[in-house]
Design a protein around this motif. Structure first.
Motif, PDB file in Angstrom:
ATOM      1  N   LYS A   1       3.841  -6.449 -16.597  1.00 51.98           N
ATOM      2  CA  LYS A   1       3.752  -7.491 -15.568  1.00 51.98           C
ATOM      3  C   LYS A   1       4.070  -8.867 -16.136  1.00 51.98           C
ATOM      4  CE  LYS A   1       2.547  -4.465 -12.613  1.00 51.98           C
ATOM      5  NZ  LYS A   1       3.668  -3.748 -12.073  1.00 51.98           N
ATOM      6  N   GLY A   2       4.880  -8.911 -17.162  1.00 53.16           N
ATOM      7  CA  GLY A   2       5.238 -10.183 -17.775  1.00 53.16           C
ATOM      8  C   GLY A   2       6.338 -10.895 -17.021  1.00 53.16           C
ATOM      9  N   GLN A   3       6.808 -11.980 -17.617  1.00 49.70           N
ATOM     10  CA  GLN A   3       7.856 -12.802 -17.033  1.00 49.70           C
ATOM     11  C   GLN A   3       9.123 -11.976 -16.831  1.00 49.70           C
ATOM     12  OE1 GLN A   3       8.803 -16.175 -19.428  1.00 49.70           O
ATOM     13  NE2 GLN A   3      10.360 -16.910 -18.062  1.00 49.70           N
ATOM     14  N   ALA A   4       9.677 -12.021 -15.635  1.00 47.58           N
ATOM     15  CA  ALA A   4      10.933 -11.348 -15.291  1.00 47.58           C
ATOM     16  C   ALA A   4      10.898  -9.868 -15.652  1.00 47.58           C
ATOM     17  CB  ALA A   4      12.111 -12.058 -15.967  1.00 47.58           C
ATOM     18  N   SER A   5       9.768  -9.215 -15.385  1.00 51.03           N
ATOM     19  CA  SER A   5       9.613  -7.819 -15.791  1.00 51.03           C
ATOM     20  C   SER A   5      10.606  -6.884 -15.096  1.00 51.03           C
ATOM     21  CB  SER A   5       8.179  -7.343 -15.560  1.00 51.03           C
ATOM     22  OG  SER A   5       7.799  -7.526 -14.210  1.00 51.03           O
ATOM     23  N   ASP A   6      10.901  -7.123 -13.828  1.00 51.03           N
ATOM     24  CA  ASP A   6      11.885  -6.281 -13.136  1.00 51.03           C
ATOM     25  C   ASP A   6      13.265  -6.412 -13.781  1.00 51.03           C
ATOM     26  OD1 ASP A   6       9.952  -5.420 -11.391  1.00 51.03           O
ATOM     27  OD2 ASP A   6      10.554  -6.767  -9.764  1.00 51.03           O
ATOM     28  N   GLU A   7      13.628  -7.645 -14.111  1.00 58.59           N
ATOM     29  CA  GLU A   7      14.919  -7.885 -14.751  1.00 58.59           C
ATOM     30  C   GLU A   7      14.971  -7.249 -16.130  1.00 58.59           C
ATOM     31  OE1 GLU A   7      13.127 -10.126 -13.176  1.00 58.59           O
ATOM     32  OE2 GLU A   7      14.423 -11.049 -11.683  1.00 58.59           O
ATOM     33  N   LEU A   8      13.862  -7.300 -16.855  1.00 59.83           N
ATOM     34  CA  LEU A   8      13.824  -6.711 -18.189  1.00 59.83           C
ATOM     35  C   LEU A   8      13.980  -5.191 -18.111  1.00 59.83           C
ATOM     36  CD1 LEU A   8      13.575  -7.055 -21.199  1.00 59.83           C
ATOM     37  CD2 LEU A   8      11.080  -7.090 -20.936  1.00 59.83           C
ATOM     38  N   GLU A   9      13.326  -4.573 -17.147  1.00 59.86           N
ATOM     39  CA  GLU A   9      13.472  -3.129 -16.970  1.00 59.86           C
ATOM     40  C   GLU A   9      14.928  -2.768 -16.652  1.00 59.86           C
ATOM     41  OE1 GLU A   9      12.352   0.417 -13.854  1.00 59.86           O
ATOM     42  OE2 GLU A   9      11.228  -1.445 -13.716  1.00 59.86           O
ATOM     43  N   ARG A  10      15.533  -3.515 -15.727  1.00 58.29           N
ATOM     44  CA  ARG A  10      16.938  -3.250 -15.384  1.00 58.29           C
ATOM     45  C   ARG A  10      17.858  -3.492 -16.580  1.00 58.29           C
ATOM     46  NH1 ARG A  10      15.393  -5.695 -10.616  1.00 58.29           N
ATOM     47  NH2 ARG A  10      16.393  -7.644 -11.132  1.00 58.29           N
ATOM     48  N   ALA A  11      17.588  -4.568 -17.315  1.00 60.45           N
ATOM     49  CA  ALA A  11      18.414  -4.871 -18.487  1.00 60.45           C
ATOM     50  C   ALA A  11      18.297  -3.763 -19.528  1.00 60.45           C
ATOM     51  CB  ALA A  11      18.001  -6.212 -19.094  1.00 60.45           C
ATOM     52  N   TYR A  12      17.083  -3.271 -19.758  1.00 59.39           N
ATOM     53  CA  TYR A  12      16.892  -2.188 -20.727  1.00 59.39           C
ATOM     54  C   TYR A  12      17.686  -0.952 -20.301  1.00 59.39           C
ATOM     55  CZ  TYR A  12      14.575   1.070 -23.889  1.00 59.39           C
ATOM     56  OH  TYR A  12      14.331   2.001 -24.863  1.00 59.39           O
ATOM     57  N   TRP A  13      17.585  -0.602 -19.023  1.00 65.18           N
ATOM     58  CA  TRP A  13      18.290   0.576 -18.519  1.00 65.18           C
ATOM     59  C   TRP A  13      19.809   0.403 -18.626  1.00 65.18           C
ATOM     60  CZ3 TRP A  13      18.775   5.390 -17.838  1.00 65.18           C
ATOM     61  CH2 TRP A  13      19.679   5.931 -16.919  1.00 65.18           C
ATOM     62  N   GLU A  14      20.308  -0.731 -18.147  1.00 68.97           N
ATOM     63  CA  GLU A  14      21.754  -0.945 -18.153  1.00 68.97           C
ATOM     64  C   GLU A  14      22.299  -1.049 -19.576  1.00 68.97           C
ATOM     65  OE1 GLU A  14      23.645  -0.461 -15.657  1.00 68.97           O
ATOM     66  OE2 GLU A  14      22.064  -0.378 -14.162  1.00 68.97           O
ATOM     67  N   LEU A  15      21.593  -1.717 -20.467  1.00 65.62           N
ATOM     68  CA  LEU A  15      22.042  -1.786 -21.861  1.00 65.62           C
ATOM     69  C   LEU A  15      21.986  -0.415 -22.516  1.00 65.62           C
ATOM     70  CD1 LEU A  15      20.518  -5.147 -23.079  1.00 65.62           C
ATOM     71  CD2 LEU A  15      22.951  -4.552 -22.996  1.00 65.62           C
ATOM     72  N   SER A  16      20.962   0.353 -22.207  1.00 68.65           N
ATOM     73  CA  SER A  16      20.875   1.715 -22.746  1.00 68.65           C
ATOM     74  C   SER A  16      22.053   2.545 -22.277  1.00 68.65           C
ATOM     75  CB  SER A  16      19.561   2.383 -22.326  1.00 68.65           C
ATOM     76  OG  SER A  16      18.463   1.726 -22.915  1.00 68.65           O
ATOM     77  N   ARG A  17      22.405   2.428 -21.004  1.00 71.47           N
ATOM     78  CA  ARG A  17      23.562   3.163 -20.481  1.00 71.47           C
ATOM     79  C   ARG A  17      24.843   2.719 -21.171  1.00 71.47           C
ATOM     80  NH1 ARG A  17      24.125   3.205 -14.290  1.00 71.47           N
ATOM     81  NH2 ARG A  17      25.974   4.269 -14.988  1.00 71.47           N
ATOM     82  N   TRP A  18      24.983   1.409 -21.367  1.00 69.52           N
ATOM     83  CA  TRP A  18      26.191   0.905 -22.013  1.00 69.52           C
ATOM     84  C   TRP A  18      26.283   1.409 -23.460  1.00 69.52           C
ATOM     85  CZ3 TRP A  18      28.180  -1.494 -26.141  1.00 69.52           C
ATOM     86  CH2 TRP A  18      29.520  -1.876 -26.048  1.00 69.52           C
ATOM     87  N   VAL A  19      25.185   1.310 -24.199  1.00 71.03           N
ATOM     88  CA  VAL A  19      25.189   1.764 -25.592  1.00 71.03           C
ATOM     89  C   VAL A  19      25.457   3.264 -25.658  1.00 71.03           C
ATOM     90  CG1 VAL A  19      23.751   2.077 -27.662  1.00 71.03           C
ATOM     91  CG2 VAL A  19      23.753  -0.113 -26.460  1.00 71.03           C
ATOM     92  N   ASP A  20      24.868   4.013 -24.752  1.00 68.44           N
ATOM     93  CA  ASP A  20      25.103   5.460 -24.731  1.00 68.44           C
ATOM     94  C   ASP A  20      26.591   5.756 -24.497  1.00 68.44           C
ATOM     95  OD1 ASP A  20      24.275   8.254 -24.683  1.00 68.44           O
ATOM     96  OD2 ASP A  20      24.700   8.151 -22.539  1.00 68.44           O
ATOM     97  N   HIS A  21      27.192   5.062 -23.556  1.00 69.89           N
ATOM     98  CA  HIS A  21      28.623   5.261 -23.300  1.00 69.89           C
ATOM     99  C   HIS A  21      29.445   4.831 -24.519  1.00 69.89           C
ATOM    100  CE1 HIS A  21      32.295   5.770 -21.036  1.00 69.89           C
ATOM    101  NE2 HIS A  21      32.666   4.586 -21.472  1.00 69.89           N
ATOM    102  N   TRP A  22      29.060   3.737 -25.160  1.00 66.39           N
ATOM    103  CA  TRP A  22      29.735   3.240 -26.356  1.00 66.39           C
ATOM    104  C   TRP A  22      29.670   4.280 -27.472  1.00 66.39           C
ATOM    105  CZ3 TRP A  22      27.163   0.237 -30.630  1.00 66.39           C
ATOM    106  CH2 TRP A  22      28.073  -0.414 -31.460  1.00 66.39           C
ATOM    107  N   LEU A  23      28.518   4.933 -27.593  1.00 65.90           N
ATOM    108  CA  LEU A  23      28.340   5.952 -28.627  1.00 65.90           C
ATOM    109  C   LEU A  23      29.070   7.252 -28.305  1.00 65.90           C
ATOM    110  CD1 LEU A  23      24.537   5.728 -29.455  1.00 65.90           C
ATOM    111  CD2 LEU A  23      26.421   5.387 -31.054  1.00 65.90           C
ATOM    112  N   ARG A  24      28.961   7.699 -27.054  1.00 64.12           N
ATOM    113  CA  ARG A  24      29.385   9.053 -26.710  1.00 64.12           C
ATOM    114  C   ARG A  24      30.596   9.130 -25.800  1.00 64.12           C
ATOM    115  NH1 ARG A  24      23.909   8.819 -26.974  1.00 64.12           N
ATOM    116  NH2 ARG A  24      22.991  10.230 -28.516  1.00 64.12           N
ATOM    117  N   GLY A  25      31.024   8.037 -25.236  1.00 61.99           N
ATOM    118  CA  GLY A  25      32.169   8.061 -24.324  1.00 61.99           C
ATOM    119  C   GLY A  25      31.907   8.962 -23.133  1.00 61.99           C
ATOM    120  N   ALA A  26      32.825   9.864 -22.854  1.00 60.47           N
ATOM    121  CA  ALA A  26      32.718  10.762 -21.700  1.00 60.47           C
ATOM    122  C   ALA A  26      31.536  11.719 -21.812  1.00 60.47           C
ATOM    123  CB  ALA A  26      34.007  11.555 -21.528  1.00 60.47           C
TER     124      ALA A  26
END
Length: 173
Positions: free
Chosen positions: A139-164
């Motif tokens: 419940k910290g500052q910008a917690s919804d944004e932080l959750e979305r950022a974590y998810w989207e960055l995780s997806r990006w890094v996963d794609h960067w690592l594994r591609g298709a």
């Protein structure tokens, strides 16, 4: 301290020479503008310059912003800000240094990928689920944004690592 920082130099001959002089006087690294930045129509050049600047912001300001978010998570658990900062700084430093272990002429995305550790490097989706659940409860500052950022960055890094073969490509956690 601008030692080693890259400066993009692009302009007419006189401006290029002056820009190179200024960059070198700051002990910076001079980058010559590639064709996408120096050629083509004005709209294309502006778009290319914006991508260049975006890359610089991602590598500096937003990286530091992510570090700040990590500090805030530890502060929310009860540590003092200076304790959290001192606990996380060596981890961040070691991660960056591990990604740049290759000699400069061999440094590429693969070298950076080999520097990664943690759940994405192991393909551990269960740990990512736990992180996302914890962030949903945070419940910290910008917690919804932080959750979305974590998810989207995780997806990006996963794609960067594994591609298709990305493990997070279509999976909603």
């Amino acid at each position: 301290d601008l030692r080693g920082v890259a400066f993009l130099i692009s302009g007419d001959e006189r401006a290029d020479l002056e820009g190179q002089r200024l960059a070198r006087s700051a002990c910076g690294c001079v980058l010559s503008a590639p064709a996408r930045i120096s050629g083509g129509d004005e709209q294309s050049r502006q778009g290319a310059r914006a991508l260049y600047h975006c890359a610089a912001v991602l590598a500096s300001n937003l990286t530091l912003g992510l570090f700040g978010a990590a500090v805030e998570l530890l502060v929310s658990l009860g540590w003092q800000r200076h304790e959290a900062t001192h606990a996380l700084a060596p981890l961040t430093r070691a991660t960056l240094e591990r990604g740049w272990q290759l000699p400069r002429d061999e440094l590429d995305a693969r070298g950076l990928q080999e520097g990664l550790t943690g759940p994405l490097s192991r393909g551990d989706v269960e740990v990512l689920k736990l992180h996302l659940e914890a962030l949903r409860d945070f419940k910290g500052q910008a917690s919804d944004e932080l959750e979305r950022a974590y998810w989207e960055l995780s997806r990006w890094v996963d794609h960067w690592l594994r591609g298709a073969d990305s493990i997070l490509q279509d999976r909603a956690l």
